[in-house]
Scaffold this active site. Structure first.
Site, PDB file in Angstrom:
ATOM      1  N   CYS A 162     -34.351 -45.174  -9.498  1.00  0.00           N
ATOM      2  CA  CYS A 162     -33.439 -45.863  -8.589  1.00  0.00           C
ATOM      3  C   CYS A 162     -32.514 -46.731  -9.453  1.00  0.00           C
ATOM      4  CB  CYS A 162     -34.213 -46.723  -7.597  1.00  0.00           C
ATOM      5  SG  CYS A 162     -33.135 -47.776  -6.585  1.00  0.00           S
ATOM      6  N   ASP A 191     -38.217 -42.184  -8.679  1.00  0.00           N
ATOM      7  CA  ASP A 191     -38.054 -41.333  -7.502  1.00  0.00           C
ATOM      8  C   ASP A 191     -38.503 -39.928  -7.897  1.00  0.00           C
ATOM      9  OD1 ASP A 191     -36.890 -43.191  -5.644  1.00  0.00           O
ATOM     10  OD2 ASP A 191     -35.043 -43.087  -6.806  1.00  0.00           O
ATOM     11  N   VAL A 247     -27.710 -19.589 -16.318  1.00  0.00           N
ATOM     12  CA  VAL A 247     -28.359 -20.701 -17.006  1.00  0.00           C
ATOM     13  C   VAL A 247     -29.704 -20.239 -17.564  1.00  0.00           C
ATOM     14  CG1 VAL A 247     -29.482 -21.661 -14.945  1.00  0.00           C
ATOM     15  CG2 VAL A 247     -28.969 -23.147 -16.889  1.00  0.00           C
ATOM     16  N   GLU A 248     -29.999 -20.657 -18.761  1.00  0.00           N
ATOM     17  CA  GLU A 248     -31.281 -20.338 -19.396  1.00  0.00           C
ATOM     18  C   GLU A 248     -32.314 -21.343 -18.889  1.00  0.00           C
ATOM     19  OE1 GLU A 248     -34.557 -20.475 -21.669  1.00  0.00           O
ATOM     20  OE2 GLU A 248     -33.109 -22.066 -22.120  1.00  0.00           O
ATOM     21  N   HIS A 276     -30.130 -40.444  -5.036  1.00  0.00           N
ATOM     22  CA  HIS A 276     -30.529 -39.052  -4.782  1.00  0.00           C
ATOM     23  C   HIS A 276     -29.314 -38.137  -4.626  1.00  0.00           C
ATOM     24  CE1 HIS A 276     -34.252 -41.049  -4.311  1.00  0.00           C
ATOM     25  NE2 HIS A 276     -34.407 -40.968  -2.999  1.00  0.00           N
TER      26      HIS A 276
END
EC number: 1.7.1.13
Length: 155
Positions: free
Chosen positions: A53, A60, A75-76, A94
């Site tokens: 946070c 979180d 993406v690998e 978030h």
């Protein structure tokens, strides 16, 4: 035999793992999609996501879902794991986390379509489930993004 390692597209596989201590989009790596003629989904389920946070510094926890339709680059997964791990000591709300994840993956891969969902555990009796998506402008994927956003339901 897969030649992607030899073609110098991938650097993290097979080497020592270095865990970054703060947000590190530069660890993301991509490789060439061998099935560019097909539209297909790639789904990642990341159940151990942690961030802080930005106000209280409290941790979180979330499950992050990443779904995308690749174009030329993908993406690998080890680099994605290290990238997500880099949020562990990073302070962001978030909603900021899921949007940054999506934008960093767009920058890396330029996918046809991508969506990111965060299922964050409750803090103070409230759960937050941010969702964001993107479809390549001027294509059927832009329409898909609009449709999925307006019909979005929690996973």
């Amino acid at each position: 035999m897969d030649t992607r390692k030899e073609e110098h597209e991938l650097h993290l596989l097979g080497g020592n793992t270095v865990y970054r201590q703060d947000y590190a989009p530069e660890v993301l790596e991509a490789f060439t999609n061998k099935h560019q003629e097909n539209d297909y989904w790639v789904h990642f389920n990341c159940p151990e996501f942690t961030s802080l946070c930005p106000i209280t510094g409290q941790p979180d926890f979330a499950t992050i879902y990443i779904d995308y339709i690749p174009d030329v680059k993908m993406v690998e997964s080890k680099s994605l794991k290290l990238y997500l791990f880099s949020y562990r000591n990073h302070g962001d709300f978030h909603e900021d986390c899921v949007n940054k994840i999506m934008k960093d993956l767009i920058k890396l891969m330029d996918p046809k379509y991508i969506e990111v969902t965060g299922i964050f555990t409750p803090r103070g009796g409230i759960s937050i489930y941010p969702y964001c998506n993107y479809g390549r402008p001027g294509t059927k994927f832009e329409k898909l993004a609009e449709q999925r956003l307006f019909n979005h339901q929690i996973k």
